[in-house]
Design a protein around this motif. Structure first.
Motif, PDB file in Angstrom:
ATOM      1  N   PHE A 159      -6.618  -3.224  -4.745  1.00  0.00           N
ATOM      2  CA  PHE A 159      -7.100  -3.423  -3.383  1.00  0.00           C
ATOM      3  C   PHE A 159      -6.099  -4.198  -2.530  1.00  0.00           C
ATOM      4  CE2 PHE A 159     -11.360  -3.103  -5.630  1.00  0.00           C
ATOM      5  CZ  PHE A 159     -11.506  -1.765  -5.315  1.00  0.00           C
ATOM      6  N   ARG A 160      -5.362  -5.112  -3.148  1.00  0.00           N
ATOM      7  CA  ARG A 160      -4.294  -5.791  -2.401  1.00  0.00           C
ATOM      8  C   ARG A 160      -3.256  -4.776  -1.940  1.00  0.00           C
ATOM      9  NH1 ARG A 160      -1.823 -10.188  -6.147  1.00  0.00           N
ATOM     10  NH2 ARG A 160      -0.514 -10.629  -4.333  1.00  0.00           N
ATOM     11  N   LYS A 161      -2.885  -3.883  -2.846  1.00  0.00           N
ATOM     12  CA  LYS A 161      -1.914  -2.852  -2.495  1.00  0.00           C
ATOM     13  C   LYS A 161      -2.429  -1.970  -1.368  1.00  0.00           C
ATOM     14  CE  LYS A 161      -0.538   1.665  -3.165  1.00  0.00           C
ATOM     15  NZ  LYS A 161      -1.281   2.892  -2.852  1.00  0.00           N
ATOM     16  N   GLN A 162      -3.694  -1.557  -1.443  1.00  0.00           N
ATOM     17  CA  GLN A 162      -4.250  -0.661  -0.428  1.00  0.00           C
ATOM     18  C   GLN A 162      -4.309  -1.330   0.945  1.00  0.00           C
ATOM     19  OE1 GLN A 162      -7.997   0.632  -2.058  1.00  0.00           O
ATOM     20  NE2 GLN A 162      -7.046   2.042  -3.519  1.00  0.00           N
ATOM     21  N   SER A 163      -4.690  -2.602   0.970  1.00  0.00           N
ATOM     22  CA  SER A 163      -4.758  -3.300   2.258  1.00  0.00           C
ATOM     23  C   SER A 163      -3.357  -3.495   2.834  1.00  0.00           C
ATOM     24  CB  SER A 163      -5.486  -4.630   2.115  1.00  0.00           C
ATOM     25  OG  SER A 163      -4.840  -5.487   1.208  1.00  0.00           O
TER      26      SER A 163
ATOM     27  N   ALA B  68     -14.320  -5.635   3.951  1.00  0.00           N
ATOM     28  CA  ALA B  68     -13.371  -5.464   5.049  1.00  0.00           C
ATOM     29  C   ALA B  68     -12.480  -4.252   4.822  1.00  0.00           C
ATOM     30  CB  ALA B  68     -12.519  -6.729   5.208  1.00  0.00           C
ATOM     31  N   LEU B  69     -12.071  -4.038   3.582  1.00  0.00           N
ATOM     32  CA  LEU B  69     -11.238  -2.877   3.261  1.00  0.00           C
ATOM     33  C   LEU B  69     -11.994  -1.580   3.521  1.00  0.00           C
ATOM     34  CD1 LEU B  69      -8.558  -1.806   2.066  1.00  0.00           C
ATOM     35  CD2 LEU B  69      -9.609  -1.967  -0.193  1.00  0.00           C
ATOM     36  N   GLU B  70     -13.274  -1.568   3.202  1.00  0.00           N
ATOM     37  CA  GLU B  70     -14.079  -0.362   3.384  1.00  0.00           C
ATOM     38  C   GLU B  70     -14.173   0.042   4.849  1.00  0.00           C
ATOM     39  OE1 GLU B  70     -15.318   1.760   1.344  1.00  0.00           O
ATOM     40  OE2 GLU B  70     -15.058   0.750  -0.598  1.00  0.00           O
ATOM     41  N   TYR B  71     -14.228  -0.940   5.753  1.00  0.00           N
ATOM     42  CA  TYR B  71     -14.293  -0.543   7.171  1.00  0.00           C
ATOM     43  C   TYR B  71     -12.915  -0.661   7.840  1.00  0.00           C
ATOM     44  CZ  TYR B  71     -14.879  -5.472   8.754  1.00  0.00           C
ATOM     45  OH  TYR B  71     -14.722  -6.821   9.020  1.00  0.00           O
ATOM     46  N   LYS B  72     -11.888  -0.719   6.997  1.00  0.00           N
ATOM     47  CA  LYS B  72     -10.499  -0.573   7.431  1.00  0.00           C
ATOM     48  C   LYS B  72      -9.986  -1.712   8.319  1.00  0.00           C
ATOM     49  CE  LYS B  72     -10.237   4.452   6.875  1.00  0.00           C
ATOM     50  NZ  LYS B  72     -11.458   4.544   6.072  1.00  0.00           N
ATOM     51  N   ASP B  73     -10.519  -2.897   8.112  1.00  0.00           N
ATOM     52  CA  ASP B  73      -9.930  -4.080   8.740  1.00  0.00           C
ATOM     53  C   ASP B  73      -8.910  -4.627   7.747  1.00  0.00           C
ATOM     54  OD1 ASP B  73      -9.214  -6.482   9.857  1.00  0.00           O
ATOM     55  OD2 ASP B  73     -11.252  -7.065  10.428  1.00  0.00           O
ATOM     56  N   TYR B  74      -7.722  -4.033   7.762  1.00  0.00           N
ATOM     57  CA  TYR B  74      -6.727  -4.320   6.741  1.00  0.00           C
ATOM     58  C   TYR B  74      -6.197  -5.752   6.833  1.00  0.00           C
ATOM     59  CZ  TYR B  74      -6.844   0.734   6.186  1.00  0.00           C
ATOM     60  OH  TYR B  74      -7.274   2.018   5.979  1.00  0.00           O
TER      61      TYR B  74
ATOM     62  N   ASP C 175     -26.035  -0.286   1.237  1.00  0.00           N
ATOM     63  CA  ASP C 175     -26.385   0.632   2.324  1.00  0.00           C
ATOM     64  C   ASP C 175     -25.157   1.136   3.069  1.00  0.00           C
ATOM     65  OD1 ASP C 175     -29.047   0.234   1.701  1.00  0.00           O
ATOM     66  OD2 ASP C 175     -29.386  -1.269   3.271  1.00  0.00           O
ATOM     67  N   GLU C 176     -23.969   0.743   2.609  1.00  0.00           N
ATOM     68  CA  GLU C 176     -22.689   1.128   3.210  1.00  0.00           C
ATOM     69  C   GLU C 176     -22.529   0.612   4.638  1.00  0.00           C
ATOM     70  OE1 GLU C 176     -21.874   5.264   2.653  1.00  0.00           O
ATOM     71  OE2 GLU C 176     -22.052   5.143   0.472  1.00  0.00           O
ATOM     72  N   ASP C 177     -23.202  -0.489   4.940  1.00  0.00           N
ATOM     73  CA  ASP C 177     -22.983  -1.191   6.201  1.00  0.00           C
ATOM     74  C   ASP C 177     -21.964  -2.298   5.917  1.00  0.00           C
ATOM     75  OD1 ASP C 177     -23.039  -2.561   8.571  1.00  0.00           O
ATOM     76  OD2 ASP C 177     -25.184  -3.052   8.529  1.00  0.00           O
ATOM     77  N   PHE C 178     -20.707  -1.891   5.825  1.00  0.00           N
ATOM     78  CA  PHE C 178     -19.680  -2.786   5.312  1.00  0.00           C
ATOM     79  C   PHE C 178     -19.331  -3.919   6.283  1.00  0.00           C
ATOM     80  CE2 PHE C 178     -18.821   1.347   3.157  1.00  0.00           C
ATOM     81  CZ  PHE C 178     -19.195   0.942   1.894  1.00  0.00           C
ATOM     82  N   LYS C 179     -19.427  -3.672   7.576  1.00  0.00           N
ATOM     83  CA  LYS C 179     -19.142  -4.743   8.538  1.00  0.00           C
ATOM     84  C   LYS C 179     -20.158  -5.873   8.372  1.00  0.00           C
ATOM     85  CE  LYS C 179     -17.136  -6.616  12.166  1.00  0.00           C
ATOM     86  NZ  LYS C 179     -17.928  -7.851  12.300  1.00  0.00           N
ATOM     87  N   SER C 180     -21.436  -5.525   8.266  1.00  0.00           N
ATOM     88  CA  SER C 180     -22.463  -6.557   8.075  1.00  0.00           C
ATOM     89  C   SER C 180     -22.303  -7.242   6.728  1.00  0.00           C
ATOM     90  CB  SER C 180     -23.861  -5.942   8.189  1.00  0.00           C
ATOM     91  OG  SER C 180     -24.095  -5.457   9.492  1.00  0.00           O
TER      92      SER C 180
END
Length: 378
Positions: free
Chosen positions: A247-251, A218-224, A180-185
């Motif tokens: 994903f390691r590189k992106q974070s 966490a990456l999706e909601y930008k908590d790097y 549902d793209e509720d990434f924080k939850s």
């Protein structure tokens, strides 16, 4: 400078590793009244001084709340057809029909739940008139109380069973949140699963995939910071997946640690030279940093060390293509195809290269008004 699109990367929701929602062995029957009756009894038991000091009272309560959470999950499944749904749910009180994006939508209305079918397949369901508004946190509290009361260790097996069922329920909820793209939850529910592993009866179990997917969320909601922490933990448990390097590189880039991010994606390229996602992530970095020549040198060094690896030729061709070096890119793609005629990506990119070249020639020719010059271009 434009990024390279992931035109050949399968964009699975959970890349390559196959985490799915799971259903434990069915523990409930579609009997709302029975569950409500059991809940009343459990509420009474935890107020009873003779019962509320027993771990079993609390593990039973935890299991009950998981059953309440799963009252529909145990019998419903995404893409289930209407006939099968009716076996469990019987005939709906009402059917609401509409259309979305040219697809037939039917909502089966029941007293406790609405089922949404799209072109005859169950897409989702929405609970209403719930037995309990939020059963999983209550189940978690009950487990914690059981652990506290289990001073003699006699309830270890019951606690472990309750924790396993509760973990599965939180995992299901996390997967649903992610879809549902509720990434924080999603992140919070996956982390809850990981924290449940710290219950003594779980013997410090490690769920590496859940660590990875918590990082993804966490990456999706930008908590790097959190994403990087989780990805590094997954890497420390030797998770073997090329996307982990991406994903390691992106974070790390999100945290501003470009140097470490570049080192990670280069490490990934060395380990998985044929992986499209890593190739593209690496090339994108060099292109955006205006270091295309450095990327080319890196690939050429890799080719020298492993000249039979056609993936290096393909990567070289992709980079040269983006640098606007048509002839060199063409040669690299052809080299790749000569060594492996079944290498689809090289065929595809070569076709795109020719198409783009033809478009450019046409555009250049359309600007020429002199007939003699026009004939030369043709």
């Amino acid at each position: 400078m434009k990024r390279i699109s992931l035109f050949l990367i399968a964009t699975f929701l959970f890349a390559g590793l196959g985490l799915k929602s799971q259903t434990p062995e069915a523990t409930t029957v579609l009997n709302y009244a029975g569950l409500e009756s059991r809940l009343k009894k459990s509420d009474s038991d935890i107020q009873n001084p003779k019962k509320n000091t027993k771990a079993k009272t609390w593990t039973s309560r935890a299991d009950l709340f998981v059953s309440i959470y799963n009252v529909h999950n145990d019998i419903l499944a995404k893409d289930m057809d209407q006939t099968r749904a009716k076996i469990f749910m019987k005939e709906p009180k009402e059917v609401q029909t509409s259309e979305e994006s040219g697809k037939k939508v039917e909502v089966f209305v029941y007293e406790r739940v609405d089922l949404k079918f799209v072109d005859g397949a169950l897409e989702s369901w929405t609970e209403k008139n719930k037995i309990h508004a939020d059963p999983l946190p209550e189940a978690k509290k009950a487990v914690e109380e059981a652990v506290k009361l289990n001073t003699d260790g006699k309830a270890d097996a019951d606690i472990q069973k309750s924790v396993v069922n509760l973990k599965m329920a939180y995992q299901n909820e996390g997967v649903k949140n992610f879809e549902d793209e509720d990434f924080k939850s999603a992140h919070d529910n996956f982390v809850t699963v990981l924290n449940l592993n710290k219950v003594p009866q779980m013997n410090d179990r490690i769920d590496t995939l859940l660590i990875y997917y918590a990082g993804r969320a966490a990456l999706e909601y930008k908590d790097y910071t959190e994403a990087s922490r989780l990805f590094e933990e997954a890497a420390s448990h030797n998770l073997q997946d090329p996307y982990l390097y991406v994903f390691r590189k992106q974070s790390l880039f999100g945290l501003g640690d470009t140097a470490k991010g570049v080192a990670v994606i280069n490490e990934g390229f060395s380990k998985y030279p044929e992986d499209q996602a890593i190739m593209i992530e690496l090339i994108n970095y060099y292109l955006e940093a205006d270091k295309a020549e450095e990327a080319l040198k890196l690939i050429q060094r890799a080719k020298a060390g492993d000249p039979e690896n056609v993936s290096y030729s393909f990567t070289e061709g992709t980079l040269l293509d983006k640098m606007g070096k048509f002839e060199e890119a063409e040669a690299s793609y052809k080299e790749c195809i000569d060594r492996n005629p079944e290498y689809y990506a090289a065929h595809y990119n070569l076709g795109v290269l020719y198409y783009n070249r033809a478009v450019k020639v046409y555009e250049d020719a359309s600007k020429i008004t002199d007939d003699a010059e026009f004939e030369k271009v043709q």
